[in-house]
Scaffold this motif. Structure first.
Motif, PDB file in Angstrom:
ATOM      1  N   SER A 178       0.851  -1.187   0.000  1.00  0.00           N
ATOM      2  CA  SER A 178       0.000   0.000   0.000  1.00  0.00           C
ATOM      3  C   SER A 178       0.889   1.240   0.000  1.00  0.00           C
ATOM      4  O   SER A 178       2.098   1.156   0.252  1.00  0.00           O
ATOM      5  N   ALA A 179       0.271   2.366  -0.299  1.00  0.00           N
ATOM      6  CA  ALA A 179       1.005   3.636  -0.288  1.00  0.00           C
ATOM      7  C   ALA A 179      -0.005   4.755  -0.167  1.00  0.00           C
ATOM      8  O   ALA A 179      -1.150   4.641  -0.601  1.00  0.00           O
ATOM      9  N   THR A 180       0.437   5.870   0.447  1.00  0.00           N
ATOM     10  CA  THR A 180      -0.416   7.065   0.488  1.00  0.00           C
ATOM     11  C   THR A 180       0.142   8.087  -0.499  1.00  0.00           C
ATOM     12  O   THR A 180       1.359   8.276  -0.603  1.00  0.00           O
ATOM     13  N   VAL A 202      -3.889   2.137  -2.921  1.00  0.00           N
ATOM     14  CA  VAL A 202      -3.353   3.496  -2.963  1.00  0.00           C
ATOM     15  C   VAL A 202      -4.374   4.397  -2.284  1.00  0.00           C
ATOM     16  O   VAL A 202      -5.514   4.506  -2.743  1.00  0.00           O
ATOM     17  N   ASN A 203      -3.971   5.000  -1.185  1.00  0.00           N
ATOM     18  CA  ASN A 203      -4.857   5.894  -0.436  1.00  0.00           C
ATOM     19  C   ASN A 203      -4.492   7.345  -0.738  1.00  0.00           C
ATOM     20  O   ASN A 203      -3.330   7.738  -0.621  1.00  0.00           O
ATOM     21  N   PHE A 204      -5.492   8.135  -1.110  1.00  0.00           N
ATOM     22  CA  PHE A 204      -5.274   9.570  -1.267  1.00  0.00           C
ATOM     23  C   PHE A 204      -5.428  10.231   0.094  1.00  0.00           C
ATOM     24  O   PHE A 204      -6.321   9.895   0.862  1.00  0.00           O
ATOM     25  N   GLU A 257       0.408  14.541   5.199  1.00  0.00           N
ATOM     26  CA  GLU A 257       1.717  14.276   4.617  1.00  0.00           C
ATOM     27  C   GLU A 257       1.710  12.908   3.941  1.00  0.00           C
ATOM     28  O   GLU A 257       1.629  11.877   4.603  1.00  0.00           O
ATOM     29  N   PRO A 258       1.825  12.823   2.612  1.00  0.00           N
ATOM     30  CA  PRO A 258       1.797  11.525   1.935  1.00  0.00           C
ATOM     31  C   PRO A 258       3.185  10.892   1.882  1.00  0.00           C
ATOM     32  O   PRO A 258       4.200  11.572   2.048  1.00  0.00           O
TER      33      PRO A 258
END
Length: 999
Positions: free
Chosen positions: A47-49, A263-265, A269-270
């Motif tokens: 996962s990633a922001t 993928v989270n928007f 702070e991403p």
């Protein structure tokens, strides 16, 4: 990396090219170095922001991930219409990647997803749809597969369609419909762009073809097709998102999502930042934008909705940007990459709506095609009778279809179908029933002769009037290209093909050097005002004055605000003359018109006052001429004597319509609906509190507004109390023609601003009020309105992409007059887009033509009917022009020729085909119709081929000026004005003779 380097080289090679496809945007996007970091993060941690991105960039990211990972990606952009927006963007950006709009209850969607398993696919969905209950279809009968060449019982297919929610109709034009004709079954599956034609031979499918709904003609052959049930599925206890593959990549879902990769928007702070922000809006400031482009080192990509718009933008912004033709919902900027993508939304300040796929309800209706038993008709030889239906008769071994006409004294005439050209619908001078002619009486011959003499005299008068205009010369009025391009660019829609054609014709008229007299005939809301605005601009920029005449104060005000808004950046003075303007201000404007300091004036009948004089009038625009009185029309005639004239009408008065059709006045017809426009759903009902509540609250629940029309001032207060009782929480305001001008303007502006939810008014809203947020109209005492009025009222809604509704309330269905029933029946029958032109003709039939062509012609029209009279007038005009009018030959061909019921079962469709077949003007049309019959109804029997031969005989007779042809017992007789020929043989020999002989 190697692929990215190749893309970079390709982009560099194409830099500065005037035209690219949407893939250029994708190619630029994948060069972003941060995308590699995102891919690594997903593979490592699952996962990633990412920072919140503009919608088009979310779509770019979803398509790129699907291609890179070769997996299913689910994009969840938000609620409302954002999913639809991203879906449309994706289809344009990634034509090679399937983009699917999540449709929970559509079996076609789930089957399409199943068929693309283990391949890159993007699903765009709203969160609420994913969280709704998952569907389940019972049994294995929810879909049906058809293959060309397979054995299938035709009856089994029809039974399946009936059981699975498909509606049986005569002509298939909308999804969910089907029709049968002999060995043909037409079906419009829910998930297809075009309907399907299935052709059977015995119990085999011999052909599967897609076809166009409007023309009913086949487009292409397909080998197999799946048809899905339209029955609603049952619901399960789990959420619909559970049915999606667990390995899917979910984008934008937020915490607690499904699947291994996500993928989270985030607005915080991403982990990974992709530098994209929404593009700034320029609001039509082309000088500023052009200066920015020329003085910047950034790369600009400009997205135009059509090739026509691309040319326009290139002329305004220069050659430096890359121009792309396609659809994108919005632009974006990447400062670190020095890349700017602009759409017409940012450039103009409003979204430009692209062309939507056109769907049609019904097909164009011919005047005679729509005959019903009981209608009055005119036979050119026998006079006025009643159409009693069709009948098949056999005489001397010859079988044919005949139209049965009833005359006075119960006499009947049986007209063979080959002589359909001698019959037309009767339209009289009033709505009273005409007197039937008696067979053998001389009265019809006398009436026809007198009408012919009168029409010849009137034709001379018309020709003289219009000939005077034709020989007049004026200074050409060309458009200034750069200014015109700027004005066109401020139009927030993509022009329809018909609209572009009309614009070209008007521009050519104005530079021809001869005064223009053109009618723009288009349905309500089809873009006539835009044509008028550009014509006014073209004339005014040539230092000539323009007057726009509107029938109501409200419409005048709306035109004024529209012209002011669109022309404010140009050095033109636009003024308004109506009761919204104080008397003191009116005097100033009139003085400015006389001095030439006012360029464009928009006014009501005040413009026709003797006090109003122009210094240099170059163009008169008349909006809805039929709404002005007789005295006002005389004043208009004085005003229009030697200037360019542009008339706008949705339902033109029959006189104007006839002049246009007869070639005396030029006509530009706009039949194409604006992009995204839908048919207005129309209902006629008696007053019912619950029904009215359901209409009003349905509109208010989607944040819309409502028009409620009650056209009686004295009882308007009582109607307000009644509505407040059944709609207690609705904010409403009342308006009518006796309200003070300033207060009426305030009411209109407040309603337009959304301060009120419902406007209760008289019919002052009928002409011109254009409020896209109003998509429901309720009209009380609808039986009191004329047909054109009803159509105009209905046209006040449906001016956005929302589904619009019109409810016509009647006092008492049983107590209505026959004419009122006909009007309301017509408004229901002609509910499709573009129906106003045909409603003008239907309105003549219902209320009569009255004094349309002058008092001198009144009695002749009443006696022989409007159609026959105007046919005589048209022939007289043709003769005065030095041309030869075609003669309608009389055919007596004793051969079996008819359309069997087994081939075309519907009697009205059979008459329609007869009319078209025996009314063709060119042999090419005959061959086109032959191909159409085979396509729509299958192979035809020999008796139908005989009809084609008859049609060819008629065509050759018209070309050679033959008066009459008979064929009996192997001998043909041909009668011309000079002599009579006799020859042996049948149809073949007759056709050869007509082909060779010189008459």
């Amino acid at each position: 990396r190697k692929e990215k380097e190749e893309i970079a080289v390709n982009i560099k090679k194409g830099a500065g090219a005037p035209f690219n496809f949407m893939e250029v945007i994708c190619q630029q996007f994948v060069l972003d170095k941060n995308l590699d970091s995102l891919l690594t993060a997903l593979k490592c941690s699952g996962s990633a922001t990412v920072n919140l991105l503009p919608l088009p960039v979310q779509t770019l990211l979803a398509g790129w991930l699907a291609k890179s990972l070769k997996r299913l990606v689910v994009l969840i952009p938000g609620e409302g219409n954002q999913a639809q927006v991203c879906f449309q963007d994706g289809r344009g950006l990634y034509p090679e990647v399937p983009f699917l709009l999540f449709a929970r209850e559509s079996l076609a969607f789930w089957e399409s997803l199943k068929a693309r398993e283990n391949s890159p696919v993007v699903i765009v969905a709203a969160r609420s749809d994913l969280e709704a209950p998952a569907p389940v279809w019972q049994g294995d009968q929810a879909q049906l597969s058809l293959h060309s060449g397979e054995e299938v019982l035709r009856e089994r297919l029809i039974t399946w369609l009936e059981e699975n929610g498909y509606e049986r109709v005569d002509l298939v034009t909308e999804a969910g419909e089907y029709a049968t004709r002999g060995g043909i079954v037409d079906i419009f599956p829910e998930d297809k762009e075009l309907p399907l034609r299935v052709e059977f031979f015995d119990n085999s499918v011999v052909s599967l073809r897609e076809f166009e709904p409007l023309s009913q003609r086949s487009k292409q052959v397909v080998n197999e097709v799946k048809i899905f049930s339209r029955r609603p599925p049952e619901s399960t206890g789990m959420a619909a998102i559970e049915l999606l593959p667990k390995e899917a990549v979910f984008i934008g879902l937020g915490d607690g999502g499904y699947g291994n990769l996500i993928v989270n928007f985030t607005s915080d702070e991403p982990e990974i930042t992709l530098d994209y922000q929404p593009a700034p809006a320029y609001l039509g400031n082309f000088e500023l934008l052009r200066a920015e482009i020329e003085g910047s080192e950034r790369n600009y990509t400009v997205v135009a909705v059509s090739e026509h718009h691309r040319h326009r933008l290139e002329s305004l912004l220069g050659e430096k940007p890359d121009y792309v033709v396609g659809g994108l919902s919005g632009g974006f900027v990447s400062e670190t990459r020095r890349w700017v993508v602009l759409t017409e939304r940012e450039i103009y300040g409003t979204p430009v709506v692209g062309m939507a796929r056109r769907r049609f309800k019904g097909v164009p209706v011919d005047n005679l095609i729509s005959l019903r038993p009981g209608d009055y008709v005119v036979h050119i030889d026998y006079g006025v009778g009643v159409f009693a239906g069709t009948k098949r008769l056999e005489h001397s071994g010859v079988e044919k279809d005949y139209l049965v006409l009833q005359y006075a004294g119960k006499d009947r005439v049986y007209v063979p179908v080959e002589n359909l050209g001698l019959i037309d619908r009767y339209i009289g001078d009033t709505n009273e029933a005409p007197k039937l002619d008696r067979l053998g009486s001389r009265s019809w011959l006398w009436a026809k002769a007198k009408a012919a003499r009168a029409s010849a005299e009137y034709a001379e008068e018309l020709i003289e009037t219009y000939a005077r205009r034709a020989v007049m010369r004026q200074e050409p009025l060309p458009a200034e290209p750069r200014w015109l391009a700027e004005l066109e660019a401020s139009f927030p829609y993509q022009e329809t093909p018909d609209q572009l054609q009309a614009l070209r014709e008007v521009q050519e008229d104005l530079i021809r050097g001869v005064p223009m007299d053109r009618l723009i005939c288009g349905d309500v809301g089809f873009g006539k005002t835009e044509i008028a605005l550009r014509a006014a601009f073209q004339v005014a920029t040539n230092c000539k004055q323009v007057a726009l005449l509107a029938p109501t104060t409200v419409l005048c005000y709306q035109h004024y605000t529209n012209f002011q808004r669109r022309l404010k950046r140009f050095p033109l003075r636009v003024e308004m003359l109506s009761r919204f303007v104080s008397l003191e201000r009116q005097k100033e404007i009139i003085s400015g018109l006389r001095a030439g300091t006012v360029d464009i004036v928009i006014g009501t009948h005040v413009l026709l006052s003797p006090k109003v004089a122009f210094k240099n009038l170059g163009l008169l625009i008349i909006d809805e001429e039929q709404r002005f009185g007789v005295r006002q029309k005389e004043q208009i005639r004085r005003l229009r004597a030697d200037v360019n004239v542009l008339s706008l009408s949705a339902t033109p008065i029959p006189r104007t319509l006839y002049m246009a059709l007869a070639g005396i006045k030029d006509i530009s017809a706009i039949h194409t609906p604006p992009p995204g426009r839908r048919e207005i759903l129309t209902e006629v009902a008696e007053w019912d509190d619950g029904l009215i509540r359901s209409y009003v609250y349905r509109e208010l629940n989607r944040k819309g507004q409502v028009f409620f029309v009650h056209n009686e001032i004295k009882s308007l207060g009582e109607m307000e109390r009644r509505l407040r009782r059944i709609l207690p929480d609705v904010e409403m305001v009342v308006a009518h023609g006796r309200v003070a001008s300033r207060r009426l303007a305030e009411i209109y502006l407040d309603f337009a601003a959304g301060r009120y939810q419902l406007l209760l008014s008289t019919a002052i809203v009928e002409s011109g009020i254009d409020l896209p947020n109003v998509n429901t109209i309720v009209v009380s005492q609808a039986e009191r309105f004329g047909l054109a009025d009803l159509h105009q009222l209905r046209g006040r809604v449906g001016r956005s992409q929302e589904q619009a509704y019109a409810l016509f309330l009647v006092s008492d269905r049983k107590g209505m007059s026959a004419e009122a029933r006909k009007r309301l029946s017509a408004i229901l029958a002609y509910s499709q887009l573009g129906a106003g032109y045909r409603l003008a003709l239907r309105d003549m039939e219902i209320r009569g033509v009255g004094n349309l062509l002058g008092t001198e012609q009144h009695g002749h029209i009443a006696r022989v009917g409007f159609n026959l009279y105007t046919q005589m007038l048209k022939e007289a005009i043709v003769r005065l022009k030095g041309e030869e009018a075609p003669i309608e030959p009389k055919l007596k061909l004793e051969i079996s020729a008819f359309i069997p019921k087994g081939y075309i079962s519907d009697s009205f469709q059979r008459i329609a085909i007869y009319k078209r077949l025996l009314g063709v003007e060119r042999e090419e049309e005959l061959e086109e119709l032959r191909a159409e019959l085979k396509d729509r109804f299958g192979s035809y029997p020999a008796v139908v081929e005989n009809l084609f031969q008859m049609a060819l005989v008629r065509l050759r007779c018209r070309q050679k000026g033959v008066l009459e042809v008979s064929l009996k017992g192997g001998r043909a007789t041909v009668v011309t004005p000079e002599q009579t020929f006799s020859l042996e043989g049948g149809l073949t020999e007759l056709l050869e003779f007509l082909n060779k002989v010189r008459l």
